[in-house]
Scaffold this active site. Structure first.
Site, PDB file in Angstrom:
ATOM      1  N   CYS A   1     -14.583  -1.340   4.077  1.00 56.56           N
ATOM      2  CA  CYS A   1     -13.574  -0.603   3.299  1.00 56.56           C
ATOM      3  C   CYS A   1     -14.210  -0.006   2.039  1.00 56.56           C
ATOM      4  CB  CYS A   1     -12.444  -1.537   2.896  1.00 56.56           C
ATOM      5  SG  CYS A   1     -11.682  -2.374   4.289  1.00 56.56           S
ATOM      6  N   GLY A   2     -15.256  -0.664   1.539  1.00 50.83           N
ATOM      7  CA  GLY A   2     -15.984  -0.157   0.366  1.00 50.83           C
ATOM      8  C   GLY A   2     -17.070   0.826   0.752  1.00 50.83           C
TER       9      GLY A   2
ATOM     10  N   ARG B   1      -4.141   2.564  17.104  1.00 56.06           N
ATOM     11  CA  ARG B   1      -5.063   2.064  16.073  1.00 56.06           C
ATOM     12  C   ARG B   1      -4.830   2.850  14.802  1.00 56.06           C
ATOM     13  NH1 ARG B   1      -7.704  -1.331  13.669  1.00 56.06           N
ATOM     14  NH2 ARG B   1      -9.669  -2.227  14.351  1.00 56.06           N
ATOM     15  N   LYS B   2      -5.505   2.425  13.717  1.00 53.17           N
ATOM     16  CA  LYS B   2      -5.428   3.186  12.464  1.00 53.17           C
ATOM     17  C   LYS B   2      -6.043   4.571  12.655  1.00 53.17           C
ATOM     18  CE  LYS B   2      -8.265   2.310   8.965  1.00 53.17           C
ATOM     19  NZ  LYS B   2      -9.250   1.660   8.010  1.00 53.17           N
TER      20      LYS B   2
ATOM     21  N   ARG C   1       0.851  -1.191   0.000  1.00 54.81           N
ATOM     22  CA  ARG C   1       0.000   0.000   0.000  1.00 54.81           C
ATOM     23  C   ARG C   1       0.887   1.241   0.000  1.00 54.81           C
ATOM     24  NH1 ARG C   1      -4.181   0.110   4.653  1.00 54.81           N
ATOM     25  NH2 ARG C   1      -5.380  -1.217   3.255  1.00 54.81           N
TER      26      ARG C   1
ATOM     27  N   GLY D   1     -16.696  -6.511   1.083  1.00 55.86           N
ATOM     28  CA  GLY D   1     -16.713  -7.962   1.277  1.00 55.86           C
ATOM     29  C   GLY D   1     -16.986  -8.423   2.685  1.00 55.86           C
TER      30      GLY D   1
HETATM   31 FE1  SRM Z   1      -9.814  -1.219   4.903  1.00 52.76          FE
HETATM   32  C1  SRM Z   1      -8.690  -3.603   7.019  1.00 52.76           C
HETATM   33  C2  SRM Z   1      -8.475  -2.813   2.296  1.00 52.76           C
HETATM   34  C3  SRM Z   1     -10.244   1.559   3.011  1.00 52.76           C
HETATM   35  C4  SRM Z   1     -11.922   0.012   7.276  1.00 52.76           C
HETATM   36  N1  SRM Z   1      -8.709  -2.891   4.706  1.00 52.76           N
HETATM   37  C5  SRM Z   1      -8.342  -3.732   5.718  1.00 52.76           C
HETATM   38  C6  SRM Z   1      -7.362  -4.786   5.206  1.00 52.76           C
HETATM   39  C7  SRM Z   1      -5.977  -4.269   5.471  1.00 52.76           C
HETATM   40  C8  SRM Z   1      -7.579  -6.150   5.905  1.00 52.76           C
HETATM   41  C9  SRM Z   1      -6.556  -7.167   5.502  1.00 52.76           C
HETATM   42  O1  SRM Z   1      -5.546  -7.281   6.168  1.00 52.76           O
HETATM   43  O2  SRM Z   1      -6.747  -7.833   4.504  1.00 52.76           O
HETATM   44  C10 SRM Z   1      -7.737  -4.799   3.714  1.00 52.76           C
HETATM   45  C11 SRM Z   1      -6.640  -5.147   2.744  1.00 52.76           C
HETATM   46  C12 SRM Z   1      -7.213  -5.889   1.558  1.00 52.76           C
HETATM   47  C13 SRM Z   1      -6.359  -5.796   0.341  1.00 52.76           C
HETATM   48  O3  SRM Z   1      -5.652  -6.780   0.036  1.00 52.76           O
HETATM   49  O4  SRM Z   1      -6.442  -4.788  -0.361  1.00 52.76           O
HETATM   50  C14 SRM Z   1      -8.326  -3.417   3.534  1.00 52.76           C
HETATM   51  N2  SRM Z   1      -9.336  -0.691   3.037  1.00 52.76           N
HETATM   52  C15 SRM Z   1      -8.886  -1.528   2.075  1.00 52.76           C
HETATM   53  C16 SRM Z   1      -8.905  -0.865   0.706  1.00 52.76           C
HETATM   54  C17 SRM Z   1      -7.792  -1.344  -0.194  1.00 52.76           C
HETATM   55  C18 SRM Z   1     -10.284  -1.113   0.042  1.00 52.76           C
HETATM   56  C19 SRM Z   1     -10.281  -0.769  -1.431  1.00 52.76           C
HETATM   57  O5  SRM Z   1     -10.373  -1.721  -2.219  1.00 52.76           O
HETATM   58  O6  SRM Z   1     -10.180   0.391  -1.788  1.00 52.76           O
HETATM   59  C20 SRM Z   1      -8.835   0.607   1.135  1.00 52.76           C
HETATM   60  C21 SRM Z   1      -7.422   1.097   1.296  1.00 52.76           C
HETATM   61  C22 SRM Z   1      -7.376   2.554   1.636  1.00 52.76           C
HETATM   62  C23 SRM Z   1      -5.969   3.092   1.641  1.00 52.76           C
HETATM   63  O7  SRM Z   1      -5.482   3.427   0.559  1.00 52.76           O
HETATM   64  O8  SRM Z   1      -5.381   3.181   2.721  1.00 52.76           O
HETATM   65  C24 SRM Z   1      -9.510   0.531   2.499  1.00 52.76           C
HETATM   66  N3  SRM Z   1     -10.829   0.508   5.130  1.00 52.76           N
HETATM   67  C25 SRM Z   1     -10.974   1.488   4.195  1.00 52.76           C
HETATM   68  C26 SRM Z   1     -11.993   2.401   4.600  1.00 52.76           C
HETATM   69  C27 SRM Z   1     -12.532   3.560   3.762  1.00 52.76           C
HETATM   70  C28 SRM Z   1     -11.955   4.901   4.083  1.00 52.76           C
HETATM   71  O9  SRM Z   1     -10.884   5.013   4.674  1.00 52.76           O
HETATM   72  O10 SRM Z   1     -12.630   5.863   3.720  1.00 52.76           O
HETATM   73  C29 SRM Z   1     -12.475   1.955   5.815  1.00 52.76           C
HETATM   74  C30 SRM Z   1     -13.626   2.565   6.643  1.00 52.76           C
HETATM   75  C31 SRM Z   1     -13.197   3.865   7.259  1.00 52.76           C
HETATM   76  C32 SRM Z   1     -12.440   3.694   8.534  1.00 52.76           C
HETATM   77  O11 SRM Z   1     -11.355   3.138   8.554  1.00 52.76           O
HETATM   78  O12 SRM Z   1     -12.959   4.142   9.547  1.00 52.76           O
HETATM   79  C33 SRM Z   1     -11.737   0.770   6.145  1.00 52.76           C
HETATM   80  N4  SRM Z   1     -10.200  -1.693   6.827  1.00 52.76           N
HETATM   81  C34 SRM Z   1     -11.143  -1.090   7.611  1.00 52.76           C
HETATM   82  C35 SRM Z   1     -11.215  -1.780   8.874  1.00 52.76           C
HETATM   83  C36 SRM Z   1     -12.128  -1.421  10.073  1.00 52.76           C
HETATM   84  C37 SRM Z   1     -11.451  -0.382  10.942  1.00 52.76           C
HETATM   85  C38 SRM Z   1     -11.835  -0.440  12.375  1.00 52.76           C
HETATM   86  O13 SRM Z   1     -11.712   0.598  13.056  1.00 52.76           O
HETATM   87  O14 SRM Z   1     -12.197  -1.517  12.884  1.00 52.76           O
HETATM   88  C39 SRM Z   1     -10.273  -2.823   8.800  1.00 52.76           C
HETATM   89  C40 SRM Z   1      -9.949  -3.850   9.896  1.00 52.76           C
HETATM   90  C41 SRM Z   1      -9.046  -3.285  10.953  1.00 52.76           C
HETATM   91  O15 SRM Z   1      -8.445  -2.225  10.805  1.00 52.76           O
HETATM   92  O16 SRM Z   1      -8.967  -3.953  11.972  1.00 52.76           O
HETATM   93  C42 SRM Z   1      -9.677  -2.744   7.507  1.00 52.76           C
HETATM   94 FE1  SF4 Z   2     -11.271  -7.008   3.067  1.00 52.93          FE
HETATM   95 FE2  SF4 Z   2     -11.974  -4.540   3.771  1.00 52.93          FE
HETATM   96 FE3  SF4 Z   2     -13.289  -5.761   1.829  1.00 52.93          FE
HETATM   97 FE4  SF4 Z   2     -13.536  -6.607   4.381  1.00 52.93          FE
HETATM   98  S1  SF4 Z   2     -14.229  -4.703   3.565  1.00 52.93           S
HETATM   99  S2  SF4 Z   2     -13.285  -7.853   2.519  1.00 52.93           S
HETATM  100  S3  SF4 Z   2     -11.448  -6.166   5.149  1.00 52.93           S
HETATM  101  S4  SF4 Z   2     -11.103  -5.201   1.784  1.00 52.93           S
END
Ligand code: SRM
Ligand code: SF4
Length: 601
Positions: A516-517, A244-245, A125, A511
């Site tokens: 994340c979507g 945390r993030k 990333r 998913g």
């Molecule tokens: Fe996300 C975790 C992908 C935007 C909320 N997210 C993950 C992980 C790292 C989980 C994992 O280890 O597999 C995913 C990686 C999958 C992969 O192979 O790509 C993943 N998140 C993504 C992306 C790639 C989705 C996309 O296809 O666009 C986005 C990457 C953004 C970036 O460039 O940094 C992405 N994730 C988001 C967003 C949207 C946003 O930021 O507007 C959210 C909701 C907003 C937020 O964070 O409040 C989001 N992702 C999460 C969460 C839940 C956070 C929480 O507080 O619990 C997780 C799980 C975690 O962090 O424990 C997570």
């Molecule tokens: Fe993976 Fe985020 Fe999609 Fe869940 S919402 S399947 S953590 S990329």
């Protein structure tokens, strides 16, 4: 054989690898800032910046806290060089890398092991502040992923207007990192307990309705977060151990393209009621997760639109979050929980006191939130051809289906950018591309380009196809309950053929409940979930891949999160899902079945 973390040998290895780069990646001269971390025997870690009290809480905290105390996440800044070099030398295999390094600590350099789906391969990333990339960077991404083949060697545009490289093998990671750093980009501190990509307006600097140009804010915040002020290297230990993030977004216009309402810190541009000076209302705590989804709340603070103030604000909030945020339950560790623990007014006071201590002027801190405009405003379209302030130039929004790019497609976009937009591309949180500053007299030639007519890209994709967003899903993400990107694209095409909608219809796929979507912001959100369907052969209901549907999210001014599912447990099979979606589009969004299609069941 296990590798050891000996800083001296790392230094030697790093020095050698810098000299013995093969020609897989093309390099430019290193810029003054943002170079890769110079290694030394004693470097501060993320934990070095924590108070005794915070460390005590971390000791009894969640497993990630213990993992960070056992060996800091910032160790990855140097370990990645050592590991890559050892694998190239044949003295280490990826299977032998210590499990917590492999699956967790390498996230501090943006490397996420996709162990469940593609064992041994990583998603890398990046950070692309304000979503701005150059044609040259696009070509570099293509060069990075191409060796991994068309199935896993792909590039994704993310929902934070960012880039992820896929299929990355550890033995290449150091060279990719160096290649990014010489291009003034980084993957450092982009995952796990770190601040994510700084999201700004994709129309920054080219927008007739712009209130603030968000580019310098995103750039400054990116450097503040990732550059070690002591050494000038990428990788900043000061923020190396957060609880945390953390998400930051800066909006540049009334459209709020950056989605301030779902970020931990959101800067919303608004003029001061009395002086007319431009500034930001600050909103806090927006986030999405499995357990809780919350829209931001106002901090009741207005800051003049100065880069320095926004950095001081984020620095103060992040320092408090770092030292006082929860280290126990990770589901209660996002900023919102800390703000609620304080109460907004007390949190505001604590942040202002911290800013004052760090030199912010009192006059700057004295302002309460300013009233937001009440006149009607319609959020503007990003796809298609649109005017810029300079009448000789236009912006052209190009649809990239579900944000996925092959290596060849990256090169195609780079070529278009070189020929029409002075080598610049803008990424959007809708996972599309904007070509800025296209000369008006070149637009017809651009629109006639085969790449925008015969391939996957298009400038006028249709109201449904063009506004479909999808998270990564089961192809690569181990947390996914369902496959998303292919389904999202196929379902959008089926819907576009079946119904007409009077306006862009934002359909978001995610998913799993991490969202994340961002399904809660969508007109229609589709979240992977359990479902059952009658199985003819067995004569009973059986579990099948399914989804819950969300309806009615709003973005821009007066944003609204759709928190409760509209319907649950729909089988993902398109024969079940598509008719459900058509019904919703017709009943809720003024959709009309197209001539010649079958009547609704
Ligand atoms: Fe996300 C975790 C992908 C935007 C909320 N997210 C993950 C992980 C790292 C989980 C994992 O280890 O597999 C995913 C990686 C999958 C992969 O192979 O790509 C993943 N998140 C993504 C992306 C790639 C989705 C996309 O296809 O666009 C986005 C990457 C953004 C970036 O460039 O940094 C992405 N994730 C988001 C967003 C949207 C946003 O930021 O507007 C959210 C909701 C907003 C937020 O964070 O409040 C989001 N992702 C999460 C969460 C839940 C956070 C929480 O507080 O619990 C997780 C799980 C975690 O962090 O424990 C997570
Ligand atoms: Fe993976 Fe985020 Fe999609 Fe869940 S919402 S399947 S953590 S990329």
């Amino acid at each position: 054989m296990r590798y050891t973390h000996l800083a001296a040998s790392v230094a030697a290895l790093h020095a050698t690898s810098a000299l013995q780069l093969d020609h897989a990646f093309a390099f430019a001269p290193a810029p003054a800032v943002g170079r890769s971390r110079a290694l030394s025997l004693k470097v501060p870690t993320g934990t070095s910046f924590l108070s005794e009290e915070t460390i005590e809480r971390a000791k009894t905290g969640n497993p990630i806290e213990k993992l960070k105390l056992a060996k800091d996440g910032t160790s990855a800044f140097t370990d990645v060089y050592e590991i890559a070099k050892a694998i190239r030398a044949g003295t280490l295999t990826w299977e032998e890398v210590e499990k917590n390094d492999m699956d967790q600590r390498l996230k501090w350099v943006g490397l996420l092991h996709r162990g469940k789906r593609t064992p041994g391969r990583f998603m890398m990333r990046l950070r692309t502040p304000n979503g701005i990339v150059t044609a040259e960077q696009m070509r570099f991404y293509a060069e990075c992923v191409e060796p991994y083949g068309p199935e896993i060697g792909v590039v994704d545009i993310t929902t934070r207007q960012n880039i992820q490289l896929r299929g990355v093998a550890l033995e290449d990671a150091d060279k990719i990192i160096d290649g990014l750093h010489v291009r003034n980009q980084t993957s450092f501190q982009s995952a796990l307990d770190n601040v994510r990509n700084m999201v700004g307006s994709p129309l920054a600097g080219i927008d007739p309705a712009e209130l603030v140009d968000t580019r310098p804010y995103c750039d400054a915040l990116n450097d503040w977060y990732t550059i070690d002020s002591a050494t000038g290297a990428r990788g900043n230990p000061k923020w190396g151990n957060l609880p945390r993030k953390f998400n930051i977004a800066i909006s540049g216009s009334r459209d709020d393209y950056a989605h301030t309402h779902i970020n931990d810190i959101g800067l919303v541009p608004v003029a001061h009621k009395e002086t007319g000076a431009m500034g930001f209302n600050v909103v806090l705590g927006g986030y999405m997760s499995i357990k809780r989804v919350a829209a931001s709340i106002p901090m009741d603070l207005w800051l003049p639109a100065e880069v320095e103030h926004s950095v001081q604000l984020c620095d103060a909030i992040l320092r408090i979050f770092r030292d006082e945020g929860a280290r126990g339950d990770r589901q209660k560790a996002r900023l919102m929980w800390l703000v609620e623990e304080y109460g907004v007014e007390k949190f505001r006071e604590a942040v202002l006191a911290e800013m004052a201590k760090n030199g912010a002027k009192l006059a700057t801190l004295a302002q309460r939130a300013q009233p937001e405009p009440e006149t009607l405003f319609e959020r503007r379209e990003l796809l298609g051809v649109h005017a810029q302030p300079n009448p000789a130039l236009v912006r052209v929004g190009v649809h990239v289906p579900v944000g996925r790019l092959s290596a060849d497609e990256c090169r195609t976009l780079a070529k278009l950018a070189d020929e029409y937009s002075a080598g610049e591309l803008r990424l959007t949180v809708e996972q599309n591309i904007i070509l800025p500053n296209v000369p008006v007299e070149r637009v017809d030639a651009l629109l006639a380009e085969p790449a925008l007519n015969a391939g996957r890209f298009s400038v006028y994709p249709g109201h449904i196809i063009g506004h479909t967003v999808s998270c990564t899903g089961a192809q690569f993400c181990g947390l996914a309950l369902v496959e998303t990107k292919n389904n999202a694209d196929a379902v959008a095409r089926k819907l576009e053929a079946l119904v007409e909608v009077p306006r862009p219809l934002r359909i978001h796929w995610t998913g799993c409940p991490n969202s994340c979507g961002q399904v809660q912001v969508a007109d229609i959100g589709i979240m992977g979930a359990p479902a059952k369907k009658f199985n003819e052969a067995e004569g009973k209901d059986k579990a099948v891949p399914g989804c819950d549907l969300f309806v009615g999210g709003k973005i821009g001014e007066h944003a609204f999160l759709s928190l409760e599912p509209y319907k649950k447990g729909i089988p993902l099979d398109h024969d079940d899902l598509v008719p459900e979606l058509v019904k919703i589009i017709v009943s809720k969004f003024g959709g009309r079945k197209k001539e010649g299609t079958k009547p609704l069941a």
